[in-house]
Write a protein that holds these residues in place. Structure first.
Motif, PDB file in Angstrom:
ATOM      1  N   GLN A   1      17.050  -9.552 -23.632  1.00  0.00           N
ATOM      2  CA  GLN A   1      15.416  -9.704 -23.827  1.00  0.00           C
ATOM      3  C   GLN A   1      14.905  -9.301 -22.760  1.00  0.00           C
ATOM      4  N   ASP A   2      15.268  -9.745 -21.402  1.00  0.00           N
ATOM      5  CA  ASP A   2      14.764  -9.793 -20.151  1.00  0.00           C
ATOM      6  C   ASP A   2      14.490  -7.966 -19.852  1.00  0.00           C
ATOM      7  N   THR A   3      15.302  -7.134 -20.508  1.00  0.00           N
ATOM      8  CA  THR A   3      15.092  -5.843 -20.197  1.00  0.00           C
ATOM      9  C   THR A   3      14.156  -5.105 -20.937  1.00  0.00           C
ATOM     10  N   GLY A   4      13.326  -6.103 -21.842  1.00  0.00           N
ATOM     11  CA  GLY A   4      12.075  -5.504 -22.568  1.00  0.00           C
ATOM     12  C   GLY A   4      12.296  -4.714 -23.892  1.00  0.00           C
ATOM     13  N   VAL A   5      13.517  -4.572 -24.126  1.00  0.00           N
ATOM     14  CA  VAL A   5      13.554  -3.639 -25.364  1.00  0.00           C
ATOM     15  C   VAL A   5      13.549  -4.184 -26.869  1.00  0.00           C
ATOM     16  N   HIS A   6      13.396  -3.376 -27.639  1.00  0.00           N
ATOM     17  CA  HIS A   6      13.297  -3.955 -29.130  1.00  0.00           C
ATOM     18  C   HIS A   6      14.333  -3.255 -29.816  1.00  0.00           C
ATOM     19  N   LYS A   7      15.222  -2.250 -29.383  1.00  0.00           N
ATOM     20  CA  LYS A   7      16.232  -1.851 -29.769  1.00  0.00           C
ATOM     21  C   LYS A   7      17.529  -2.209 -29.199  1.00  0.00           C
ATOM     22  N   LEU A   8      18.361  -2.789 -29.830  1.00  0.00           N
ATOM     23  CA  LEU A   8      19.745  -3.172 -29.062  1.00  0.00           C
ATOM     24  C   LEU A   8      20.879  -2.424 -29.578  1.00  0.00           C
TER      25      LEU A   8
END
Ligand code: FAD
Length: 401
Positions: free
Chosen positions: A116-123
């Motif tokens: 989450q710290d990388t700010g993405v919404h697709k994992l």
């Protein structure tokens, strides 16, 4: 569990139960089977104060399968940290030794926060074992859209070959690294434990609490001869979460049907892995998760994936994929006997254990050597047959009607 751990757990008697207490805790057995080959006759029905237990049919011709897998052990504990790879962030979540199911939710929660710290919404999640599935589900619940990439899916992953007990400090790090790892371990264990309590009472009983009996010919607190082991001293953390599990109970003679003079009753969480893994897969897919069967031979192949952030939950596979020789394979073998739904209790002794899973009674030998740094997953049926015969001998003199 090893012999040393058996003695440690069995020796942790903190309370002595009254006979009345034992009766209150006894489970109601179903009608005992009278088929030929039953090795344990039922205990005396109605004997005052006697816990009644359904008979175990411990016979080698009831073995439905022998399963081997390697525990992904790292001396320093699991690797949960980020690594940059080109434009991608890889969050590693592997190396959980003999505790992967037990610590899965807590470990995956730590990995998710890093993702989450990388700010993405697709994992992207690489791997579909205990750690991959829990990482993927937690990410979905946090609002991410998730794709799992894995070369194999349940039931063809090592996680499906585990015993299925709450064993959060089993081969999780070596004793030398324990002081550094303890606080993180406790966070993972408590988070996982909390999550498991939300999964009780569901259809198919993916998670349940069971009673079990430790049987011994010698007092549990008697000093033992040094254990012959080719494995390192492992970190032991159980005392940090002693408040989470019920205390072991000393069973006085006459309160149990076993012939062994020393008997403890323990209460533990059990994972019915077949049902549980299926439930996790279904939950993931129902919530819109995607799964792609795919094998990666080199980290650079991960650069081609569309997601910028990936959780790497490849377990023992990380050794080859990331050339991480700090992962040591610790071989383990179990056998499953035809399910006996009426057997709701576990058994453990110095030499074997039996876990009463819904997909079969799981029998495992303790104390064998040659497993550390052994990646051979060829089943050895003779070892499992010997373990089943030991179980038969342990329970054969159980009090008969
Ligand atoms: C005999 C035995 C008993 C055990 N009992 C217990 C127990 O009672 N309780 C407990 O908590 N733990 C237990 N464990 C430990 C537990 O099984 C492991 O810690 C756990 O399964 C590790 O899960 P994982 O998701 O990391 O790995 P895995 O289950 O191995 O999953 C790895 C995933 O990554 C994929 N993958 C690997 N490499 C690649 C690649 N190159 N490309 C693409 N995909 C890849 C695999 O296909 C798979 O989907 C036991 C282990 C053994 C051996």
């Amino acid at each position: 569990m090893q012999r040393r751990q058996f003695l440690r757990n069995a020796g942790a008697t903190l309370a002595v139960a009254s006979t009345a207490g034992l009766v209150a805790c006894a489970r109601q057995p179903l009608a005992p089977t009278s088929k030929a080959g039953t090795l344990v006759s039922p205990p005396i029905a109605g004997t005052p104060g006697m816990v009644e237990l359904a008979p175990i049919r411990a016979q080698t011709d009831r073995i439905t399968g022998v399963y081997v897998c390697t525990r992904p052990f790292r001396a320093a504990g699991p690797r949960i940290e980020t690594q940059r790879l080109g434009e991608k962030t890889i969050v590693h979540n592997y190396g959980h030794g003999g505790s992967g199911w037990s610590l899965s939710w807590g470990s995956s929660m730590l990995a998710l926060r890093m993702a989450q710290d990388t700010g993405v919404h697709k994992l992207g999640v690489i791997g579909c074992g205990a750690l991959g599935l829990t990482s993927a589900l937690l990410a979905q619940r946090a609002g991410m859209s998730v794709c799992i990439y894995a070369k194999a899916l349940p039931p063809d992953v090592y996680s499906m070959r585990a015993s299925g007990l709450w064993t959060p400090d089993s081969r999780i790090c070596d004793a030398q690294h324990a002081p550094d790892f303890g606080a993180r371990w406790e966070t993972m264990a408590r988070t996982s434990y909390g999550m498991y309590q939300t999964l009780l009472g569901l259809p198919g009983r993916p998670i349940e609490w069971i009673d079990g009996y430790s049987l011994s010919d010698t007092p549990f607190n008697q000093p033992q001869p040094p254990e012959v082991s080719d494995e390192p001293d492992y970190g032991e953390f159980r005392d940090r979460v002693r408040d989470l599990t019920p205390r072991t109970i000393d069973m006085p003679a006459g309160s149990h049907p076993f012939h062994q003079p020393y008997v403890h009753r323990y209460t533990t969480m059990m994972f019915n892995i077949s049902t549980y893994a299926r439930m996790l897969m279904t939950d993931f897919l129902t919530a819109g998760g995607k799964i792609e069967v795919r094998e990666f031979d080199h980290p650079h192949e991960l650069l081609k994936l569309p997601e910028r952030t990936l959780i790497n939950a490849t377990g023992y596979g990380a050794r080859a994929l990331f050339n991480d020789n700090s992962i040591i394979p610790v071989r383990g073998q179990t056998a499953r006997l035809i399910p006996q739904p009426e057997v709701t209790y576990g058994i453990s002794s110095e030499h074997i254990s039996m876990v009463p899973r819904s997909d079969g009674l799981l029998v495992q030998a303790f104390g064998d050597t040659g497993n550390f740094n052994n990646s051979d997953v060829t089943p050895n049926r003779a070892v499992s047959e010997a373990a089943v015969l030991q179980l038969a001998s342990l329970v054969s003199r159980t009090r008969k009607s």
